[in-house]
Design a protein around this motif. Structure first.
Motif, mmCIF file in Angstrom:
data_model
loop_
_atom_site.group_PDB
_atom_site.id
_atom_site.type_symbol
_atom_site.label_atom_id
_atom_site.label_comp_id
_atom_site.label_asym_id
_atom_site.label_seq_id
_atom_site.Cartn_x
_atom_site.Cartn_y
_atom_site.Cartn_z
ATOM 1 N N PRO A 146 -7.403 -4.809 -8.665
ATOM 2 C CA PRO A 146 -7.050 -4.368 -7.317
ATOM 3 C C PRO A 146 -7.473 -2.919 -6.884
ATOM 4 O O PRO A 146 -7.197 -1.998 -7.771
ATOM 5 N N ARG A 147 -8.230 -2.875 -5.670
ATOM 6 C CA ARG A 147 -8.614 -1.527 -5.370
ATOM 7 C C ARG A 147 -7.277 -0.503 -5.284
ATOM 8 O O ARG A 147 -7.428 0.710 -5.633
ATOM 9 N N ASN A 148 -6.082 -1.137 -4.993
ATOM 10 C CA ASN A 148 -4.853 -0.098 -4.767
ATOM 11 C C ASN A 148 -4.429 0.155 -6.153
ATOM 12 O O ASN A 148 -3.531 0.986 -6.144
ATOM 13 N N ALA A 149 -4.755 -0.161 -7.194
ATOM 14 C CA ALA A 149 -4.484 0.321 -8.448
ATOM 15 C C ALA A 149 -5.416 1.814 -8.736
ATOM 16 O O ALA A 149 -4.529 2.671 -9.716
ATOM 17 N N LEU A 150 -6.229 1.913 -8.020
ATOM 18 C CA LEU A 150 -6.914 3.076 -8.087
ATOM 19 C C LEU A 150 -6.556 4.475 -7.268
ATOM 20 O O LEU A 150 -5.717 4.270 -6.371
ATOM 21 N N TYR A 173 2.400 13.233 0.759
ATOM 22 C CA TYR A 173 2.059 12.399 -0.280
ATOM 23 C C TYR A 173 2.109 11.092 -0.165
ATOM 24 O O TYR A 173 1.167 10.128 -0.660
ATOM 25 N N VAL A 174 3.159 10.773 0.714
ATOM 26 C CA VAL A 174 3.302 9.268 1.331
ATOM 27 C C VAL A 174 1.837 8.809 2.002
ATOM 28 O O VAL A 174 1.162 7.594 1.666
ATOM 29 N N VAL A 175 1.412 9.523 2.890
ATOM 30 C CA VAL A 175 0.226 9.236 3.626
ATOM 31 C C VAL A 175 -1.013 9.165 2.606
ATOM 32 O O VAL A 175 -1.736 8.257 2.705
ATOM 33 N N VAL A 176 -1.244 10.062 1.729
ATOM 34 C CA VAL A 176 -2.372 10.402 0.821
ATOM 35 C C VAL A 176 -2.134 9.226 -0.299
ATOM 36 O O VAL A 176 -3.099 8.437 -0.726
ATOM 37 N N GLU A 177 -0.982 8.975 -0.595
ATOM 38 C CA GLU A 177 -1.058 7.943 -1.824
ATOM 39 C C GLU A 177 -0.449 6.626 -1.539
ATOM 40 O O GLU A 177 0.486 6.194 -2.165
ATOM 41 N N TRP A 178 -0.497 6.321 -0.102
ATOM 42 C CA TRP A 178 -0.047 5.040 0.395
ATOM 43 C C TRP A 178 -0.423 3.917 -0.608
ATOM 44 O O TRP A 178 0.454 3.042 -0.749
ATOM 45 N N PRO A 179 -1.562 3.580 -1.103
ATOM 46 C CA PRO A 179 -1.902 2.581 -2.080
ATOM 47 C C PRO A 179 -0.713 2.423 -3.311
ATOM 48 O O PRO A 179 -0.113 1.307 -3.468
ATOM 49 N N LEU A 180 -0.422 3.613 -3.633
ATOM 50 C CA LEU A 180 0.753 3.725 -4.699
ATOM 51 C C LEU A 180 2.070 3.208 -4.242
ATOM 52 O O LEU A 180 2.750 2.456 -4.775
ATOM 53 N N ALA A 223 4.929 -3.646 -0.096
ATOM 54 C CA ALA A 223 4.507 -4.980 -0.447
ATOM 55 C C ALA A 223 3.977 -5.382 -1.658
ATOM 56 O O ALA A 223 2.630 -4.956 -1.779
ATOM 57 N N GLN A 224 4.623 -5.703 -2.801
ATOM 58 C CA GLN A 224 4.183 -5.525 -4.103
ATOM 59 C C GLN A 224 2.889 -6.490 -4.204
ATOM 60 O O GLN A 224 3.232 -7.507 -4.247
ATOM 61 N N GLN A 225 1.715 -5.880 -4.607
ATOM 62 C CA GLN A 225 0.479 -6.677 -4.435
ATOM 63 C C GLN A 225 0.420 -7.405 -5.863
ATOM 64 O O GLN A 225 -0.097 -8.368 -5.853
ATOM 65 N N VAL A 272 -13.572 3.163 -0.915
ATOM 66 C CA VAL A 272 -12.923 4.283 -0.754
ATOM 67 C C VAL A 272 -11.759 4.349 0.084
ATOM 68 O O VAL A 272 -10.391 4.459 -0.215
ATOM 69 N N PHE A 273 -11.890 3.747 1.503
ATOM 70 C CA PHE A 273 -10.737 3.593 2.345
ATOM 71 C C PHE A 273 -10.299 2.256 2.520
ATOM 72 O O PHE A 273 -9.776 2.029 3.511
ATOM 73 N N ASP A 274 -10.850 1.334 1.710
ATOM 74 C CA ASP A 274 -10.455 -0.029 1.924
ATOM 75 C C ASP A 274 -9.254 -0.514 1.157
ATOM 76 O O ASP A 274 -9.243 -0.750 0.093
ATOM 77 N N TYR A 275 -8.027 -0.525 1.610
ATOM 78 C CA TYR A 275 -6.862 -0.581 1.268
ATOM 79 C C TYR A 275 -6.422 -1.946 1.398
ATOM 80 O O TYR A 275 -5.176 -2.303 1.158
#
Length: 580
Positions: free
Chosen positions: A78-82, A231-238, A245-247, A61-64
């Protein structure tokens, strides 16, 4: 006098408690049916519900971290796609079974939507004491709209945000208003509304500055900055994966709108009319008939004549028309410049339509406000009509009424039938005995049903429906289905030019992902590339349709499974060892 006595007597007979009782009655079928409730399938049960469940299952859940993947999706998505782990919907799926988490989430979203709309109506649009009943009824109509509740407060939370911003603009803000602005991004989706709300607030800042209201402009600018920062904080993975850093390179970079969008004036006008009359289904699709009738009633009966009503309603109506025209034609324009502006692939600009439901309710409320006191019956009738329209177009609610009546809609399974846990538990046990492996020890593909069903039953699937996944995986997956895509130009375009549904397609089934147990469907000639399937880690095909000639795909039949409580009959096929 008698009406005042009633409304000021028992608290249960006051408008707001009555609206809350109405919402409770709306939610009652879901409560009574529980796991046998019908939930929207398209882009919901077949897609969105699996994401929060799997994030919790894999403790991600919080593992980015860039190395974190969800192993049961696409060989490690990739987790950050979710979605973000800060979203309360995700937390609910960590506390409850998926069906219960969904229903609790829906109840909370609709309750907060009702309270937010009622507050906006009483403060702004229907403020007079005689309008309390209309405000409560209209708030109930808002809270029962056909929405995708899995998206949280993306739609239903907008009235509360608007009220908070208006208070901030006037310098009458309290701490709660700032808190609401900061909290809105937590339970909403940036890609659906964030850019458009930000643009609207930016326009308001410029308007106030132009009008010389610099203090108001500064306060709205500060609120906009807070909203976007959150929004940046909440959607940081996006944001991190897109801009910092394009994963991975997203499969969306290959979206080809020229192959997906109908071009021409006629196509644009049809889309415009759809947004104007019905709206888009993700953002709440309901017939705007009550809104139109309310406008006509206001023009005909407003004190001071129709010109007064027209002057007050015109900005709203022109705004709705402008947004509808924009949404009707914008994809055609984007298609022509998609290669010059590749970032446009990340955002669907027609999502500006997510602001239309609130705008339509604004027009409805202001029209009711323009009606004279003597037209109270007409106003109540219009609110009732809007409530009825929303209820009848809410397929979840109407389908659950049919479930309770013992006449479920054919081809629309409820949650328990769709996920079919007893059926898939039997399959897992059988394959564990056959292979000596848990589901994590092999990979499966799904034919005739959405891979989300298998994922919710803890299988590890090579296929999935994802809004964002690595382009490299799409290229590795395509050879598995290349022979089927070659047989059907429409399916080939569906995958190559879009590809969110990275599925095991059959040209005989087309885009039917709801193949039922009865009648038995038979696929005569399925051309899977079994060697490529095996190289990607695949071992078993779980199919809702029987394969007439599995050897054609390098498969051999293993067993088939059925259960009276399941929507599916699942045929299991294994890749022949010779394809190594």
């Amino acid at each position: 006098m008698e009406r005042n006595a009633i409304t000021s007597g028992s608290p249960l007979l006051r408008p707001l408690p009555l609206a809350l009782v109405g919402l409770a009655l709306f939610l009652l079928p879901f409560l009574l049916l529980g796991s046998h409730s019908y939930l929207i399938i398209h882009d919901n049960l077949d897609t969105e519900i699996g994401s929060p469940y799997l994030l919790n299952k894999f403790h991600a859940v919080f593992d980015y971290r860039p190395t974190t993947v969800i192993h049961s999706i696409m060989n490690g998505l990739p987790r950050n796609a979710l979605r973000s782990g800060l979203n309360p919907t995700v937390w609910l799926f960590g506390l409850l079974p998926p069906w219960a988490a969904y229903l609790v989430n829906q109840a909370l979203v609709r309750l907060l939507g009702l309270l937010g709309m009622r507050a906006l109506l009483r403060a702004r649009w229907l403020p007079e004491p005689r309008q309390r009943g209309l405000a409560a009824g209209l708030a109930l109509a808002w809270a029962t709209l056909p929405i995708y509740s899995i998206y949280g407060l993306t739609v239903l939370g907008q009235p509360a945000l608007l009220l908070a911003v208006l208070r901030l603009r006037e310098g009458r803000a309290r701490g709660w208003d700032w808190l609401l602005v900061a909290a809105f991004p937590v339970w909403t989706f940036f890609v659906f509304v964030g850019p458009f709300i930000g643009a609207a607030l930016g326009g308001l800042v410029l308007y106030d500055f132009w009008q010389g209201r610099r203090a108001s402009a500064a306060r709205v600018a500060l609120a906009t900055g807070l909203l976007m920062t959150m929004y940046v904080v909440v959607e940081w993975p996006l944001f991190n994966s897109l801009l910092v850093a394009q994963q991975f390179v997203s499969h969306r970079t290959e979206h080809d709108l020229l192959q997906q969008v109908q071009l021409g004036m006629g196509a644009g006008l049809r889309q415009t009319l759809n947004f104007l009359v019905l709206g888009q289904y993700h953002s709440s699709q309901f017939f705007r008939g009550a809104v139109g009738l309310a406008v006509l009633a206001a023009l005909a009966g407003a004190p001071g004549g129709w010109r007064v009503a027209a002057r007050k309603l015109a900005p709203w109506l022109l705004g709705i028309l402008g947004v509808s025209v924009f949404c009707g034609f914008v994809l055609q324009g984007v298609a022509l410049v998609q290669h010059q502006l590749p970032l446009l692939h990340a955002f669907n600009l027609t999502r500006l339509g997510f602001l239309l439901p609130l705008a339509c309710f604004g027009v409805l409320a202001l029209s009711l406000r323009l009606l004279p006191a003597g037209r109270r019956g007409a106003a109540v009738g219009l609110v009732g009509l809007q409530l009825l329209i929303g209820l009848l177009m809410n397929t979840e609610w109407t389908s659950n009424l049919r479930e309770l009546a013992g006449h479920p809609k054919k081809g629309q399974p409820n949650y328990a039938q769709y996920v079919a846990k007893p059926l898939f538990d039997n399959i897992k046990q059988y394959l564990a005995q056959r292979t000596g492996l848990p589901p994590s020890g092999y990979r499966v593909g799904c034919l005739g049903f959405a891979p989300a069903v298998a994922q919710l039953n803890d299988f590890y699937t090579l296929d999935s429906n994802q809004n964002n996944y690595p382009l490299a995986y799409k290229h590795r997956f395509r050879p598995l289905i290349a022979n089927e895509l070659a047989k059907d130009a429409a399916l080939r375009n569906y995958f190559d030019a879009w590809g969110n549904r990275c599925f095991f397609f059959s040209h005989e089934l087309g885009r039917d992902f709801l193949v039922p147990a009865v009648p038995v469907r038979t696929v005569q000639d399925w051309a899977l590339d079994a060697a490529a399937f095996r190289r990607l880690g695949g071992r078993f095909i779980l199919s809702a349709a029987r394969l007439a000639n599995p050897a054609r795909s390098g498969l051999r039949p293993v067993a088939d499974f059925s259960n009276p409580s399941a929507y599916w009959r699942i045929y299991v096929y294994e890749v022949a060892q010779a394809t190594k």
